[in-house]
Write an enzyme that holds these catalytic residues in place. Structure first.
Site, short mmCIF file in Angstrom:
data_model
loop_
_atom_site.label_atom_id
_atom_site.label_comp_id
_atom_site.label_asym_id
_atom_site.label_seq_id
_atom_site.Cartn_x
_atom_site.Cartn_y
_atom_site.Cartn_z
N ARG A 65 0.83 -1.21 0.00
CA ARG A 65 0.00 0.00 0.00
C ARG A 65 0.86 1.26 0.00
O ARG A 65 0.43 2.31 -0.47
CB ARG A 65 -1.00 -0.02 1.16
CG ARG A 65 -2.26 -0.78 0.79
CD ARG A 65 -3.14 -1.05 1.97
NE ARG A 65 -2.51 -1.98 2.87
CZ ARG A 65 -2.45 -1.82 4.19
NH1 ARG A 65 -3.00 -0.77 4.75
NH2 ARG A 65 -1.86 -2.72 4.92
N GLU A 102 5.32 -7.69 16.44
CA GLU A 102 4.72 -7.98 17.75
C GLU A 102 5.00 -9.45 18.12
O GLU A 102 5.41 -9.75 19.23
CB GLU A 102 3.22 -7.71 17.64
CG GLU A 102 2.56 -7.57 18.98
CD GLU A 102 1.08 -7.26 18.82
OE1 GLU A 102 0.66 -6.96 17.69
OE2 GLU A 102 0.37 -7.34 19.84
P1 AMP Z 1 3.85 -0.86 11.67
O1 AMP Z 1 3.31 -1.49 12.90
O2 AMP Z 1 3.93 0.65 11.77
O3 AMP Z 1 5.15 -1.47 11.25
O4 AMP Z 1 2.81 -1.16 10.52
C1 AMP Z 1 2.97 -2.26 9.70
C2 AMP Z 1 2.30 -2.09 8.38
O5 AMP Z 1 0.99 -2.56 8.49
C3 AMP Z 1 2.28 -0.68 7.85
O6 AMP Z 1 2.73 -0.69 6.51
C4 AMP Z 1 0.83 -0.28 7.93
O7 AMP Z 1 0.42 0.26 6.69
C5 AMP Z 1 0.07 -1.57 8.19
N1 AMP Z 1 -0.85 -1.45 9.31
C6 AMP Z 1 -0.57 -1.62 10.62
N2 AMP Z 1 -1.65 -1.48 11.38
C7 AMP Z 1 -2.66 -1.19 10.53
C8 AMP Z 1 -4.06 -0.91 10.72
N3 AMP Z 1 -4.64 -0.89 11.93
N4 AMP Z 1 -4.80 -0.66 9.62
C9 AMP Z 1 -4.23 -0.67 8.39
N5 AMP Z 1 -2.93 -0.93 8.16
C10 AMP Z 1 -2.16 -1.18 9.21
#
Ligand code: AMP
Length: 177
Positions: A65, A102
């Site tokens: 995305r 996580e």
């Molecule tokens: P992060 O935890 O910041 O590494 O997020 C991991 C990836 O998953 C990122 O590219 C976000 O775009 C996606 N992501 C994480 N949480 C969400 C959520 N609640 N809704 C949509 N995309 C998410």
């Protein structure tokens, strides 16, 4: 239309999908926003306007995305785009980084010649959640000699503390929860 009105319209086009992709996660579904040309254009305009102050010379984004906004923002800023991908997808010599999730671990790669030495890079993604993905992308950029000028996200899930994890660099986020 004012910036506030445009931001309200963007927020209204993000759909919450509870328990996706697993129980307890509220997924921010951006497909209604993507499907509306006016909103898509607003999002790219606002991201590019905010990022321009950081004088980026290239945009780097993570599949998949991140590619949607990353490439549109790069075009709007008039700079090139470089992809960060899951291992084994990039065809040329690449640098890999592993980072903690996580539960468990994930890896990402970038072409070793994706940025020029000292180039100012804007890291773009749709959502800043825990910050692990953006942090890994930024570390890759630095490893191949780039400078992370700023990060830009459509959505920031502020309660997850991602901003603290990505450390140095300015953070642009249009919609905060
Ligand atoms: P992060 O935890 O910041 O590494 O997020 C991991 C990836 O998953 C990122 O590219 C976000 O775009 C996606 N992501 C994480 N949480 C969400 C959520 N609640 N809704 C949509 N995309 C998410």
């Amino acid at each position: 239309m004012s910036e506030d009105t445009r931001l309200q319209a963007l927020r209204g086009a993000v759909r919450d999908v509870p328990d996706f992709p697993k129980p307890g996660i509220v997924f921010k579904d951006i497909t209604p926003l993507l499907g509306d040309h006016g909103l898509l254009r607003s999002a790219v305009d606002l991201l590019a306007e905010a990022a321009r102050a950081h004088r980026p010379e290239r945009v780097v984004a993570v599949e998949s995305r991140g590619f949607i906004f990353g490439s549109l923002v790069a075009d709007r800023l008039g700079v090139g785009f470089a992809p960060v991908r899951k291992p084994g997808k990039l065809p040329h010599r690449s640098v890999r980084i592993s980072y903690a999730l996580e539960y468990g671990e994930d890896s990402l790669e970038i072409h070793e010649d994706a940025v020029r030495p000292g180039e100012r890079v804007l890291v773009v993604d749709d959502v800043l959640a825990t910050g692990g993905t953006a942090r890994a992308a930024a570390d890759l950029v630095r490893r191949i000699g780039g400078e992370v000028a700023a990060f830009a996200f459509l959505i920031e899930l502020g309660f997850l503390g991602g901003r603290g994890r990505i450390g140095a660099g300015e953070v642009v986020a249009l919609i905060r929860y």
